[in-house]
Design a protein around this motif. Sequence first.
Motif, PDB file in Angstrom:
ATOM      1  N   GLY A   1       0.831  -1.205   0.000  1.00 53.34           N
ATOM      2  CA  GLY A   1       0.000   0.000   0.000  1.00 53.34           C
ATOM      3  C   GLY A   1       0.867   1.258   0.000  1.00 53.34           C
TER       4      GLY A   1
ATOM      5  N   ASP B   1       0.509  -8.828   1.864  1.00 49.85           N
ATOM      6  CA  ASP B   1      -0.479  -8.031   1.123  1.00 49.85           C
ATOM      7  C   ASP B   1      -1.316  -8.951   0.251  1.00 49.85           C
ATOM      8  OD1 ASP B   1      -1.872  -6.002  -0.506  1.00 49.85           O
ATOM      9  OD2 ASP B   1      -0.410  -4.624   0.334  1.00 49.85           O
TER      10      ASP B   1
ATOM     11  N   SER C   1      -2.885  -1.839   6.571  1.00 48.78           N
ATOM     12  CA  SER C   1      -3.728  -2.313   5.465  1.00 48.78           C
ATOM     13  C   SER C   1      -5.027  -1.506   5.425  1.00 48.78           C
ATOM     14  CB  SER C   1      -3.983  -3.816   5.588  1.00 48.78           C
ATOM     15  OG  SER C   1      -4.993  -4.060   6.499  1.00 48.78           O
TER      16      SER C   1
ATOM     17  N   PHE D   1      -1.914   1.108  12.900  1.00 48.15           N
ATOM     18  CA  PHE D   1      -1.906   2.476  12.376  1.00 48.15           C
ATOM     19  C   PHE D   1      -3.248   2.820  11.752  1.00 48.15           C
ATOM     20  CE2 PHE D   1      -0.340   6.051   9.798  1.00 48.15           C
ATOM     21  CZ  PHE D   1       0.485   6.670  10.716  1.00 48.15           C
TER      22      PHE D   1
ATOM     23  N   GLY E   1      -3.260   6.315  12.911  1.00 51.99           N
ATOM     24  CA  GLY E   1      -2.240   7.372  12.891  1.00 51.99           C
ATOM     25  C   GLY E   1      -2.852   8.770  12.792  1.00 51.99           C
TER      26      GLY E   1
ATOM     27  N   ASP F   1      -6.525   4.601   0.139  1.00 53.75           N
ATOM     28  CA  ASP F   1      -7.249   4.847   1.393  1.00 53.75           C
ATOM     29  C   ASP F   1      -8.570   5.553   1.090  1.00 53.75           C
ATOM     30  OD1 ASP F   1      -7.592   4.828   4.137  1.00 53.75           O
ATOM     31  OD2 ASP F   1      -6.528   6.720   4.439  1.00 53.75           O
TER      32      ASP F   1
ATOM     33  N   LYS G   1     -13.783   5.343  10.322  1.00 50.36           N
ATOM     34  CA  LYS G   1     -12.774   6.407  10.287  1.00 50.36           C
ATOM     35  C   LYS G   1     -13.324   7.714  10.906  1.00 50.36           C
ATOM     36  CE  LYS G   1      -8.660   7.561   8.538  1.00 50.36           C
ATOM     37  NZ  LYS G   1      -7.440   6.767   8.684  1.00 50.36           N
TER      38      LYS G   1
ATOM     39  N   LYS H   1      -5.015   8.940  16.568  1.00 50.52           N
ATOM     40  CA  LYS H   1      -6.288   9.663  16.682  1.00 50.52           C
ATOM     41  C   LYS H   1      -7.107   9.132  17.844  1.00 50.52           C
ATOM     42  CE  LYS H   1      -7.254  10.411  11.744  1.00 50.52           C
ATOM     43  NZ  LYS H   1      -6.377   9.441  11.089  1.00 50.52           N
TER      44      LYS H   1
HETATM   45  N1  LIG Z   1      -1.850   8.086   5.278  1.00 48.17           N
HETATM   46  C1  LIG Z   1      -2.271   8.557   6.431  1.00 48.17           C
HETATM   47  O1  LIG Z   1      -2.039   9.703   6.775  1.00 48.17           O
HETATM   48  C2  LIG Z   1      -3.001   7.639   7.361  1.00 48.17           C
HETATM   49  C3  LIG Z   1      -3.336   8.129   8.613  1.00 48.17           C
HETATM   50  C4  LIG Z   1      -4.007   7.278   9.489  1.00 48.17           C
HETATM   51  C5  LIG Z   1      -4.343   6.000   9.098  1.00 48.17           C
HETATM   52  N2  LIG Z   1      -4.033   5.559   7.885  1.00 48.17           N
HETATM   53  C6  LIG Z   1      -4.467   4.209   7.525  1.00 48.17           C
HETATM   54  O2  LIG Z   1      -3.394   3.460   6.954  1.00 48.17           O
HETATM   55  C7  LIG Z   1      -3.961   2.452   6.123  1.00 48.17           C
HETATM   56  C8  LIG Z   1      -3.184   2.389   4.820  1.00 48.17           C
HETATM   57  O3  LIG Z   1      -3.394   3.550   4.049  1.00 48.17           O
HETATM   58  P1  LIG Z   1      -2.849   3.584   2.539  1.00 48.17           P
HETATM   59  O4  LIG Z   1      -3.047   4.954   2.071  1.00 48.17           O
HETATM   60  O5  LIG Z   1      -1.499   2.962   2.477  1.00 48.17           O
HETATM   61  O6  LIG Z   1      -3.908   2.618   1.823  1.00 48.17           O
HETATM   62  P2  LIG Z   1      -3.686   1.717   0.537  1.00 48.17           P
HETATM   63  O7  LIG Z   1      -5.050   1.366   0.050  1.00 48.17           O
HETATM   64  O8  LIG Z   1      -2.715   2.358  -0.393  1.00 48.17           O
HETATM   65  O9  LIG Z   1      -2.975   0.385   1.084  1.00 48.17           O
HETATM   66  C9  LIG Z   1      -3.638  -0.636   1.771  1.00 48.17           C
HETATM   67  C10 LIG Z   1      -3.000  -1.965   1.394  1.00 48.17           C
HETATM   68  O10 LIG Z   1      -3.593  -2.976   2.208  1.00 48.17           O
HETATM   69  C11 LIG Z   1      -3.729  -4.147   1.409  1.00 48.17           C
HETATM   70  N3  LIG Z   1      -4.700  -5.047   2.062  1.00 48.17           N
HETATM   71  C12 LIG Z   1      -6.050  -4.912   2.119  1.00 48.17           C
HETATM   72  N4  LIG Z   1      -6.576  -5.948   2.811  1.00 48.17           N
HETATM   73  C13 LIG Z   1      -5.546  -6.745   3.182  1.00 48.17           C
HETATM   74  C14 LIG Z   1      -5.449  -7.966   3.895  1.00 48.17           C
HETATM   75  N5  LIG Z   1      -6.532  -8.585   4.371  1.00 48.17           N
HETATM   76  N6  LIG Z   1      -4.228  -8.507   4.090  1.00 48.17           N
HETATM   77  C15 LIG Z   1      -3.104  -7.886   3.618  1.00 48.17           C
HETATM   78  N7  LIG Z   1      -3.150  -6.733   2.911  1.00 48.17           N
HETATM   79  C16 LIG Z   1      -4.342  -6.172   2.712  1.00 48.17           C
HETATM   80  C17 LIG Z   1      -4.169  -3.609   0.062  1.00 48.17           C
HETATM   81  O11 LIG Z   1      -3.960  -4.558  -0.960  1.00 48.17           O
HETATM   82  C18 LIG Z   1      -3.266  -2.376  -0.076  1.00 48.17           C
HETATM   83  O12 LIG Z   1      -2.037  -2.686  -0.714  1.00 48.17           O
HETATM   84  C19 LIG Z   1      -5.455   2.785   5.974  1.00 48.17           C
HETATM   85  O13 LIG Z   1      -6.206   1.947   6.823  1.00 48.17           O
HETATM   86  C20 LIG Z   1      -5.523   4.217   6.451  1.00 48.17           C
HETATM   87  O14 LIG Z   1      -6.796   4.552   6.973  1.00 48.17           O
HETATM   88  C21 LIG Z   1      -3.367   6.347   6.983  1.00 48.17           C
END
Ligand SMILES: NC(=O)c1ccc[n+]([C@@H]2O[C@H](COP(=O)([O-])OP(=O)(O)OC[C@H]3O[C@@H](n4cnc5c(N)ncnc54)[C@H](O)[C@@H]3O)[C@@H](O)[C@H]2O)c1
Length: 388
Positions: A12, A59, A135, A184, A211, A246, A259, A352
Amino acid sequence: MRTGVWLVGARGSVATTSIVGGLALRAGLAGPTGCVTELPELRGPALPSFADLVFGGHDLATTPLYKRAEALADAGVVPGRLVAALPDELTAVEQELRPAPVGATQADRAAAVVRDLTSFRERHGLDRVVVVNVSATEPTPRPHPGHADPDALRAALTGPDEVLPPSSLYAYAALLAGCPYVDFTPSTGLRLPALAALAEQQRLPYAGHDGKTGETLVKSVLAPMFAMRNLAVRSWSGMNLLGGGDGATLADPAANAAKVQSKQRVLGETLGYVPQGNTRIEYVEELGDFKTAWDLITFAGFLGTGMRMEFTWHGCDSALAAPLVLDLARLTAAAHAAGHVGPLAELGFFFKDPLGAPTHSLAEQWARLTDFTRQLHAGRDGGHDHAG
Ligand SMILES: NC(=O)c1ccc[n+]([C@@H]2O[C@H](COP(=O)([O-])OP(=O)(O)OC[C@H]3O[C@@H](n4cnc5c(N)ncnc54)[C@H](O)[C@@H]3O)[C@@H](O)[C@H]2O)c1
């Protein structure tokens, strides 16, 4: 202290940015801007160095890591020159990525994850592996009797039911494999009585949730200001527009609800009352990993005089999140090495919806974090039990 960082959701945006950043820091190709653990108040001998970190993960997706990194470079999330400079390092991490586990029952899938974690630790001679969930956000799961205690859970997992959502199944496997766990995301993860009890049995620390990187970070600074000046916040409305993976996940109303709940908690708990207004999240594909948040706050001052404040936040989500993922892996590894068990409330600064931490005020969270880290460095704290 050789430390494995096992990323659930390893292909991700947040995970790929964390991996590229960790490798670039190790190679001396980038500075640690955004890494809290590199500030003078936190830096020190108890934390594994960037050179000590070894990455792996699971992943569902199969896109090669190098391609994901190139896509993030094209989108302006990471510098393309760093991706181009690290082909061998990214190939080495690619070899440590595993598909999401398969198996007839959830017990079989958990056992497959335990095997992956254990062989990763042994292959690299790691002192410990911190599992970090980055994830996709999941909807809140339906209650199940297996969530109540570890024995009921173990029995339920051998049956045909989907007892645990994926984040909790990974957390369960991490605990069985002797790995501390960090969430996170706003997903359930370790927040079930059976898993909290198992963490105690296994003498493992854990941290979460979700996060704090953008709008909520600003809220956790502003809300205490209104409270300390005895100003009455009448309404606080926020609109978040984001794209990326996301954003696509959060287009699903159930994931969106998880969220939004996590984002709103800071107000009620800091102000002592819940002002009118909501936080909304909308998916706009074109924005990619760049997020815009607009907040409008109305408040009353002396003799009820009405006033307002607005702010706009333009953030690159993964660039904000990735250094915190590295920070959390380093701090959780150090806490594990020092014998901490249970929820690491001292890491509430990063989240958060902080586990076990009564305060949402960033300043108070910072004070707790710096105190905690000072104790870790001083080695004065060897084996203090947070559970119970
Ligand atoms: N970027 C930020 O500022 C931020 C802040 C707080 C929380 N988050 C959280 O971090 C997480 C990741 O965000 P992102 O932007 O990288 O999202 P993204 O969609 O780019 O990546 C998520 C990854 O998780 C994989 N995935 C989904 N289900 C899975 C499973 N069962 N087993 C293994 N892998 C699995 C997907 O294939 C994907 O590659 C989200 O939950 C988001 O809410 C991000």
